[in-house]
Design an enzyme around this catalytic site. Structure first.
Site, PDB file in Angstrom:
ATOM      1  N   GLU A  25     -11.958  -4.322  -4.715  1.00 44.75           N
ATOM      2  CA  GLU A  25     -12.478  -3.152  -4.784  1.00 44.75           C
ATOM      3  C   GLU A  25     -11.757  -2.115  -5.953  1.00 44.75           C
ATOM      4  O   GLU A  25     -12.145  -0.911  -6.075  1.00 44.75           O
ATOM      5  CB  GLU A  25     -12.193  -2.810  -3.338  1.00 44.75           C
ATOM      6  CG  GLU A  25     -13.206  -3.348  -2.328  1.00 44.75           C
ATOM      7  CD  GLU A  25     -12.742  -4.880  -1.826  1.00 44.75           C
ATOM      8  OE1 GLU A  25     -11.743  -5.216  -2.195  1.00 44.75           O
ATOM      9  OE2 GLU A  25     -13.699  -5.499  -1.572  1.00 44.75           O
TER      10      GLU A  25
ATOM     11  N   ILE B  58      -6.991  -4.835   7.388  1.00 44.85           N
ATOM     12  CA  ILE B  58      -7.000  -6.116   6.584  1.00 44.85           C
ATOM     13  C   ILE B  58      -7.371  -6.094   5.148  1.00 44.85           C
ATOM     14  O   ILE B  58      -6.906  -6.408   4.250  1.00 44.85           O
ATOM     15  CB  ILE B  58      -7.388  -7.374   7.229  1.00 44.85           C
ATOM     16  CG1 ILE B  58      -6.679  -7.605   8.678  1.00 44.85           C
ATOM     17  CG2 ILE B  58      -7.266  -8.610   6.325  1.00 44.85           C
ATOM     18  CD1 ILE B  58      -5.301  -7.924   8.477  1.00 44.85           C
TER      19      ILE B  58
ATOM     20  N   ASP C 189       0.804  -1.160   0.126  1.00 45.62           N
ATOM     21  CA  ASP C 189      -0.012   0.028   0.100  1.00 45.62           C
ATOM     22  C   ASP C 189       0.860   1.027   0.126  1.00 45.62           C
ATOM     23  O   ASP C 189       2.074   1.288   0.378  1.00 45.62           O
ATOM     24  CB  ASP C 189      -0.962   0.069   1.304  1.00 45.62           C
ATOM     25  CG  ASP C 189      -2.183   0.957   1.063  1.00 45.62           C
ATOM     26  OD1 ASP C 189      -2.506   1.351  -0.032  1.00 45.62           O
ATOM     27  OD2 ASP C 189      -2.701   1.291   2.136  1.00 45.62           O
ATOM     28  N   GLY C 190       0.288   2.506  -0.444  1.00 46.16           N
ATOM     29  CA  GLY C 190       1.016   3.771  -0.561  1.00 46.16           C
ATOM     30  C   GLY C 190       1.686   3.932  -1.720  1.00 46.16           C
ATOM     31  O   GLY C 190       2.211   5.017  -1.657  1.00 46.16           O
ATOM     32  N   ASN C 191       1.285   3.372  -2.718  1.00 44.51           N
ATOM     33  CA  ASN C 191       2.018   3.563  -4.072  1.00 44.51           C
ATOM     34  C   ASN C 191       1.609   5.072  -4.545  1.00 44.51           C
ATOM     35  O   ASN C 191       2.355   5.819  -5.056  1.00 44.51           O
ATOM     36  CB  ASN C 191       1.610   2.757  -5.363  1.00 44.51           C
ATOM     37  CG  ASN C 191       2.172   1.383  -5.034  1.00 44.51           C
ATOM     38  OD1 ASN C 191       2.899   1.546  -4.006  1.00 44.51           O
ATOM     39  ND2 ASN C 191       1.800   0.556  -6.042  1.00 44.51           N
TER      40      ASN C 191
ATOM     41  N   ARG D 153     -11.543   1.868  -9.084  1.00 45.76           N
ATOM     42  CA  ARG D 153     -10.676   3.316  -9.434  1.00 45.76           C
ATOM     43  C   ARG D 153     -10.885   3.736 -10.774  1.00 45.76           C
ATOM     44  O   ARG D 153     -11.588   2.923 -11.590  1.00 45.76           O
ATOM     45  CB  ARG D 153      -9.079   2.735  -9.161  1.00 45.76           C
ATOM     46  CG  ARG D 153      -8.912   2.481  -7.670  1.00 45.76           C
ATOM     47  CD  ARG D 153      -7.615   2.281  -7.701  1.00 45.76           C
ATOM     48  NE  ARG D 153      -7.323   2.107  -6.080  1.00 45.76           N
ATOM     49  CZ  ARG D 153      -6.014   2.061  -5.559  1.00 45.76           C
ATOM     50  NH1 ARG D 153      -5.088   2.469  -6.117  1.00 45.76           N
ATOM     51  NH2 ARG D 153      -5.968   1.962  -4.283  1.00 45.76           N
TER      52      ARG D 153
ATOM     53  N   HIS E 223       3.202   2.987  -8.937  1.00 48.31           N
ATOM     54  CA  HIS E 223       2.992   1.853  -9.229  1.00 48.31           C
ATOM     55  C   HIS E 223       4.360   1.109  -9.833  1.00 48.31           C
ATOM     56  O   HIS E 223       4.498  -0.021  -9.666  1.00 48.31           O
ATOM     57  CB  HIS E 223       1.822   1.252 -10.006  1.00 48.31           C
ATOM     58  CG  HIS E 223       0.533   1.927  -9.327  1.00 48.31           C
ATOM     59  ND1 HIS E 223       0.180   1.595  -8.084  1.00 48.31           N
ATOM     60  CD2 HIS E 223      -0.605   2.406  -9.813  1.00 48.31           C
ATOM     61  CE1 HIS E 223      -1.109   1.989  -7.686  1.00 48.31           C
ATOM     62  NE2 HIS E 223      -1.501   2.476  -8.687  1.00 48.31           N
TER      63      HIS E 223
ATOM     64  N   LEU F 238      10.839 -21.026  -4.592  1.00 48.88           N
ATOM     65  CA  LEU F 238       9.673 -19.897  -3.847  1.00 48.88           C
ATOM     66  C   LEU F 238       8.422 -20.104  -4.848  1.00 48.88           C
ATOM     67  O   LEU F 238       8.415 -19.944  -6.060  1.00 48.88           O
ATOM     68  CB  LEU F 238      10.137 -18.687  -3.811  1.00 48.88           C
ATOM     69  CG  LEU F 238       9.324 -17.377  -3.610  1.00 48.88           C
ATOM     70  CD1 LEU F 238       9.016 -17.561  -2.062  1.00 48.88           C
ATOM     71  CD2 LEU F 238       9.863 -16.043  -3.802  1.00 48.88           C
TER      72      LEU F 238
ATOM     73  N   ARG G 245       0.237   7.579  -2.542  1.00 52.23           N
ATOM     74  CA  ARG G 245       0.811   8.619  -1.806  1.00 52.23           C
ATOM     75  C   ARG G 245       2.229   8.871  -1.926  1.00 52.23           C
ATOM     76  O   ARG G 245       2.897   9.871  -2.003  1.00 52.23           O
ATOM     77  CB  ARG G 245       0.432   8.199  -0.224  1.00 52.23           C
ATOM     78  CG  ARG G 245      -0.948   8.528   0.196  1.00 52.23           C
ATOM     79  CD  ARG G 245      -1.100   7.986   1.495  1.00 52.23           C
ATOM     80  NE  ARG G 245      -1.649   6.599   1.325  1.00 52.23           N
ATOM     81  CZ  ARG G 245      -1.656   5.733   2.272  1.00 52.23           C
ATOM     82  NH1 ARG G 245      -1.387   5.911   3.406  1.00 52.23           N
ATOM     83  NH2 ARG G 245      -1.964   4.591   1.668  1.00 52.23           N
TER      84      ARG G 245
HETATM   85  C1  FPP Z   1      -1.679   0.327  -3.432  1.00 49.37           C
HETATM   86  O1  FPP Z   1      -1.123   1.610  -3.548  1.00 49.37           O
HETATM   87  C2  FPP Z   1      -1.059  -0.567  -4.545  1.00 49.37           C
HETATM   88  C3  FPP Z   1      -1.868  -1.222  -5.766  1.00 49.37           C
HETATM   89  C4  FPP Z   1      -3.108  -1.199  -5.759  1.00 49.37           C
HETATM   90  C5  FPP Z   1      -1.175  -1.774  -6.888  1.00 49.37           C
HETATM   91  C6  FPP Z   1       0.079  -2.712  -6.367  1.00 49.37           C
HETATM   92  C7  FPP Z   1       0.592  -2.922  -7.551  1.00 49.37           C
HETATM   93  C8  FPP Z   1       1.684  -2.950  -7.885  1.00 49.37           C
HETATM   94  C9  FPP Z   1       3.089  -2.531  -7.059  1.00 49.37           C
HETATM   95  C10 FPP Z   1       2.262  -3.229  -9.422  1.00 49.37           C
HETATM   96  C11 FPP Z   1       1.792  -4.696  -9.767  1.00 49.37           C
HETATM   97  C12 FPP Z   1       3.041  -5.456 -10.170  1.00 49.37           C
HETATM   98  C13 FPP Z   1       3.152  -6.700 -10.101  1.00 49.37           C
HETATM   99  C14 FPP Z   1       4.121  -7.168 -10.900  1.00 49.37           C
HETATM  100  C15 FPP Z   1       2.832  -7.553  -9.165  1.00 49.37           C
HETATM  101  P1  FPP Z   1      -2.126   2.478  -3.547  1.00 49.37           P
HETATM  102  O2  FPP Z   1      -2.483   2.855  -5.005  1.00 49.37           O
HETATM  103  O3  FPP Z   1      -3.651   2.186  -3.051  1.00 49.37           O
HETATM  104  O4  FPP Z   1      -1.716   3.678  -2.870  1.00 49.37           O
HETATM  105  P2  FPP Z   1      -2.368   4.964  -1.867  1.00 49.37           P
HETATM  106  O5  FPP Z   1      -3.107   4.231  -0.942  1.00 49.37           O
HETATM  107  O6  FPP Z   1      -1.298   5.581  -1.592  1.00 49.37           O
HETATM  108  O7  FPP Z   1      -3.372   5.628  -2.845  1.00 49.37           O
END
Ligand code: FPP
Length: 275
Positions: A84, A212, A37-39, A88, A54, A148, A41
């Site tokens: 969910e 969770i 989480d947090g991409n 987006r 991301h 793995l 932000r």
């Molecule tokens: C949550 O951050 C992250 C996601 C919803 C997506 C995660 C996906 C990746 C890291 C890329 C996928 C790649 C592979 C190869 C598995 P958010 O967007 O909810 O961040 P926020 O809460 O700060 O808005």
């Protein structure tokens, strides 16, 4: 054992030492599950668009996957796209799909070189056809790898998983093949999408939220939680080691008493002393 070369940089001696220390300090979790989480932000804090978060998040996926394989973790489950997340904006959803496809294309050779098997859980049929094909190919091409298992939770939610399990069990009852009195937690677990893998020992959530979020609801019953404020794109192996160090200090009792607090074992030790 095949040499791991997932990252472009060579593993440093310092990192090797960190891993050796961690392995000798205690038990390495068999199964780690992560809510990445947090991409968004992270990207905002850099004045960038969400998709950039991301993209850098994929570098974290690579680093964490590599270090888990090196440490001897057997299963790594990543919450990559929740049910969910379909809510987006369509540009972000499309961007995430494209990123997934391009990452798989780039990484599949490395997964093979490093003996890592890719699997998925979730409603794959909701994904665009090209994405499904790419995923199926990557799963097929890596299916014999043993070091793995990297399991991507895609269009996944814990409630969906439990609902599907209940439907399957109800069908057995409906067909007269199962007495409802025989339904137990083992049977429910055996009908979940994770039936073939053990429950997570450790669940990590980045970005500091204490939730969770509909992840592996059934499977996390006795998992140890590690929550960090770090945003996913900044979460790299050193913090994974922190999480494992924290896990190694936990007293996992699974609802029972720990051996030193178990009255039976105390009294038996007293009895042994007397005799
Ligand atoms: C949550 O951050 C992250 C996601 C919803 C997506 C995660 C996906 C990746 C890291 C890329 C996928 C790649 C592979 C190869 C598995 P958010 O967007 O909810 O961040 P926020 O809460 O700060 O808005």
């Amino acid at each position: 054992m095949k040499e791991l070369t997932l990252t472009k940089t060579k593993q440093t001696d310092k990192d090797k030492r960190h891993q050796e220390n961690l392995k000798s300090a205690g038990e390495i979790p068999v199964h780690i599950a992560i809510i990445m989480d947090g991409n968004g932000r992270w990207a905002k804090s850099k004045g960038s668009i969400r998709l950039h978060g991301h993209k850098v998040g994929v570098d974290s996926v690579r680093d964490i996957t590599e270090s888990c394989a090196q440490l001897g973790v057997k299963y790594l489950t990543l919450y990559a796209f929740s049910t969910e997340n379909w809510g987006r904006p369509s540009t972000e959803v499309r961007g995430l799909m494209k990123l997934l496809v391009s990452s798989l294309r780039k990484e599949v050779d490395n997964l093979n070189k490093n003996d890592i098997r890719l699997t998925t859980i979730g409603q794959m049929d909701r994904f665009p056809k090209d994405c499904q094909t790419e995923l199926q190919e990557a799963v097929e091409l890596t299916k014999d790898n043993e070091r793995l298992e990297l399991c991507l939770a895609l269009s996944y939610s814990g409630r969906w998983d439990i609902t599907e399990a209940v439907k399957k069990i109800a069908r057995h009852v409906n067909e007269g093949r199962l007495d409802p009195e025989l339904i137990n937690d083992q049977m429910i677990g055996d009908h979940l999408s994770t039936a073939d893998i053990p429950d997570p020992d450790l669940i990590i959530r980045t970005s500091g939220e204490y939730r969770i979020s509909n992840f592996l609801l059934w499977q996390l019953a006795y998992s140890e939680l590690y929550i960090t404020k770090t945003y996913w794109p900044d979460f790299r192996r050193d913090e994974l080691y922190e999480a494992i160090r924290s896990y190694q200090q936990r007293d996992r009792r699974f609802g029972k008493l720990s051996p030193q607090k178990d009255e039976n074992s105390i009294s038996s030790r007293l009895l042994n002393k007397k005799s």
